[in-house]
Design a protein around this motif. Structure first.
Motif, PDB file in Angstrom:
ATOM      1  N   ARG A  51      45.340  38.174  54.024  1.00 18.77           N
ATOM      2  CA  ARG A  51      46.378  38.933  53.329  1.00 18.77           C
ATOM      3  C   ARG A  51      47.656  39.002  54.160  1.00 18.77           C
ATOM      4  O   ARG A  51      48.771  38.865  53.637  1.00 18.77           O
ATOM      5  CB  ARG A  51      45.861  40.342  53.038  1.00 18.77           C
ATOM      6  N   SER A  79      47.070  40.184  43.175  1.00 18.68           N
ATOM      7  CA  SER A  79      46.321  41.350  43.638  1.00 18.68           C
ATOM      8  C   SER A  79      44.895  40.952  43.991  1.00 18.68           C
ATOM      9  O   SER A  79      44.364  39.938  43.523  1.00 18.68           O
ATOM     10  CB  SER A  79      46.298  42.424  42.549  1.00 18.68           C
ATOM     11  N   TRP A  80      44.251  41.792  44.828  1.00 25.49           N
ATOM     12  CA  TRP A  80      42.837  41.583  45.131  1.00 25.49           C
ATOM     13  C   TRP A  80      42.019  41.561  43.844  1.00 25.49           C
ATOM     14  O   TRP A  80      41.150  40.698  43.669  1.00 25.49           O
ATOM     15  CB  TRP A  80      42.321  42.718  46.014  1.00 25.49           C
ATOM     16  N   ARG A  81      42.302  42.524  42.965  1.00 29.68           N
ATOM     17  CA  ARG A  81      41.524  42.634  41.728  1.00 29.68           C
ATOM     18  C   ARG A  81      41.659  41.369  40.892  1.00 29.68           C
ATOM     19  O   ARG A  81      40.671  40.840  40.369  1.00 29.68           O
ATOM     20  CB  ARG A  81      41.985  43.854  40.927  1.00 29.68           C
ATOM     21  N   GLY A  82      42.891  40.862  40.797  1.00 30.62           N
ATOM     22  CA  GLY A  82      43.102  39.660  40.008  1.00 30.62           C
ATOM     23  C   GLY A  82      42.335  38.473  40.564  1.00 30.62           C
ATOM     24  O   GLY A  82      41.744  37.692  39.807  1.00 30.62           O
ATOM     25  N   LEU A  89      39.582  38.593  42.484  1.00 29.71           N
ATOM     26  CA  LEU A  89      38.135  38.804  42.416  1.00 29.71           C
ATOM     27  C   LEU A  89      37.580  38.697  40.996  1.00 29.71           C
ATOM     28  O   LEU A  89      36.369  38.602  40.814  1.00 29.71           O
ATOM     29  CB  LEU A  89      37.775  40.168  43.012  1.00 29.71           C
ATOM     30  N   LEU A  90      38.465  38.683  40.023  1.00 31.58           N
ATOM     31  CA  LEU A  90      38.006  38.574  38.633  1.00 31.58           C
ATOM     32  C   LEU A  90      37.953  37.129  38.135  1.00 31.58           C
ATOM     33  O   LEU A  90      37.567  36.891  36.993  1.00 31.58           O
ATOM     34  CB  LEU A  90      38.917  39.399  37.707  1.00 31.58           C
ATOM     35  N   THR A 145      37.395  32.050  42.629  1.00 29.20           N
ATOM     36  CA  THR A 145      37.283  32.771  43.894  1.00 29.20           C
ATOM     37  C   THR A 145      35.835  32.851  44.341  1.00 29.20           C
ATOM     38  O   THR A 145      35.499  32.629  45.506  1.00 29.20           O
ATOM     39  CB  THR A 145      37.874  34.185  43.764  1.00 29.20           C
ATOM     40  N   TRP A 146      34.950  33.142  43.397  1.00 29.48           N
ATOM     41  CA  TRP A 146      33.536  33.269  43.724  1.00 29.48           C
ATOM     42  C   TRP A 146      32.890  31.915  43.992  1.00 29.48           C
ATOM     43  O   TRP A 146      31.963  31.814  44.796  1.00 29.48           O
ATOM     44  CB  TRP A 146      32.810  34.013  42.606  1.00 29.48           C
TER      45      TRP A 146
END
Length: 430
Positions: free
Chosen positions: A79, A228-231, A233-234, A238-239
């Motif tokens: 980050r 964003s982190w949330r964006g 991780l969704l 990323t996974w």
């Protein structure tokens, strides 16, 4: 037959400047130093175990806490580097990890080593987020895997240099000087980095043609905000990256920290004799690093789709690791070295293509953050592996269960990676 756009890119590459490879050389050197600093503890393991009466689980705890800090640091550094850029971000993490590395010379207990390793892990975790960010800034997509392969090969060079210089220093002046003298390498690198690195569009030595090549096919990243982190991780991509790193990174950690011990237990080697076998293993793995990057880059230049070029290379690399099972039964030291060298070459070829994935599918302002997420997942996997290795070696006394996991981890990682990102499609709308 090449399509017209590929022929045009080839001509552009022929006449463009070459300064981006100077940047790649600096990244290579940083990674080599990074691995010298982290590998010393594995090479000194028999000496430190004798001096401080450590058990296998004690040593595993030292590795575990390094990896725990590395996991946390990867998220923070990814980050940070997306926010402040590769130049300043890399400088900060090098200063931090060099200070922690030299501090090892001042400790004399298990707790002291754990504290020093935690600080080292926090700093060293910034190397790959910064390096991959720099590659994304300086190289077009079709050259990134090769550039990643070259700079990642620095890890093998670090692993080669360590058994060359550390026994020499430790046997003459004591193990503490191993940390002080090698720490000076980072200071020299930092001077060159700050004098050399700029973004390509701001660099006076980058020609107009080279800048055009670097920016070929890229969106204007300057107008994009860091997602964003949330964006992040969704999205499945990323996974895909994080879970693949979770499965394969622990195998490299195991090789890095436990190979000297494997050679000591299986073939009776000591600090004065580790050098040639370890050097041979990591020389072979260097070939895998560069060849893995070259292979997928070559396929792309020949017109292969990105998805096929990357995944065919990943499959070939994964298959190279499977024979590591036979290293356990090799009656001859050099046969075991050859098998382990091929396995580590497979790891490196796999990793350089996996490392290219964030810049393949994510916008540039997200690259270091995604690398950080994946690095954290890999470090968590490494923590579990270190605890597992310590437990197995204390209770079973054999590397067999450890090498069985190593043999098949890459094929499983490729399967998970493909299921979560079947087309390597660009991520939009973050």
């Amino acid at each position: 037959m090449k399509r017209p756009e590929h022929r045009a890119l080839a001509r552009l590459g022929l006449f463009a400047g070459r300064y981006r490879w100077v940047i790649c050389a600096l990244l290579f050197a940083a990674t080599a130093i990074n691995y010298v600093d982290r590998q010393i503890i594995g090479l000194l393991k028999p000496t430190l175990q004798h001096d401080y009466n450590w058990t296998e689980s004690d040593f595993a705890d030292i590795v575990f806490w390094f990896q725990a800090a590395y996991a946390v640091g990867y998220l923070a550094c990814g980050r940070l580097i997306d926010a402040i850029g590769a130049r300043l971000g890399f400088a900060i993490v090098v200063i931090f990890w060099t200070s922690a590395h030299i501090a090892h010379a001042l400790v004399g207990s298990l707790a002291g080593f754990i504290v020093a390793r935690i600080a080292l892990g926090l700093g060293e975790s910034g190397n790959f987020p910064a390096g991959l960010k720099a590659v994304a800034e300086w190289f077009p997509q079709r050259e990134r895997a090769l550039a990643n392969g070259i700079f990642t090969a620095g890890s093998n060079v670090g692993a080669i240099v360590t058994p060359l210089i550390v026994p020499f220093i430790a046997l003459r002046w004591g193990w503490r000087f191993s940390f002080v003298i090698t720490g000076a390498l980072s200071v020299l690198w930092l001077i060159f980095w700050l004098r050399t690195y700029r973004a390509p569009q701001q660099h006076p030595k980058v020609t107009r043609e080279e800048l055009k090549l670097i920016q070929e096919g890229e969106a204007d990243a300057a107008r994009l905000a860091t997602p964003s982190w949330r964006g992040l991780l969704l999205v499945r991509e990323t996974w895909a990256y994080a879970l693949a790193r979770f499965l394969v990174d622990p195998i490299w950690w195991m090789f890095l920290f436990w190979l000297p011990d494997f050679f000591a237990k299986r073939y009776g080697l000591d600090l004065a004799h580790f050098g040639p076998p370890l050097i041979a293993v990591y020389l072979i793995s260097d070939v895998g690093s560069v060849a893995g990057g070259w292979m997928s880059s070559r396929l792309l230049k020949r017109g292969w789709p990105l998805n096929a070029a990357r995944k065919i290379t990943l499959l070939a690399a994964a298959l190279l690791v499977v024979p590591v099972l036979f290293a356990l039964h090799a009656g001859d030291l050099w046969l075991a070295v050859g098998i382990l060298g091929v396995a580590t070459a497979g790891h490196q070829a796999f990793s350089v293509n996996l490392y290219t994935f964030p810049s393949d599918v994510f916008p540039k302002p997200a690259v270091a953050t995604v690398v950080g997420i994946g690095g954290t997942a890999g470090a968590v996997g490494g923590m579990l592996m270190s605890k597992y290795a310590g437990f197995i070696l204390d209770r079973v006394g054999s590397y067999t269960p450890i090498f069985v996991i190593a043999a098949f981890a890459y094929l499983l990682a490729l399967l998970v990676f493909h299921l979560l990102s079947p087309r390597l499609a660009r991520v939009e709308g973050l």
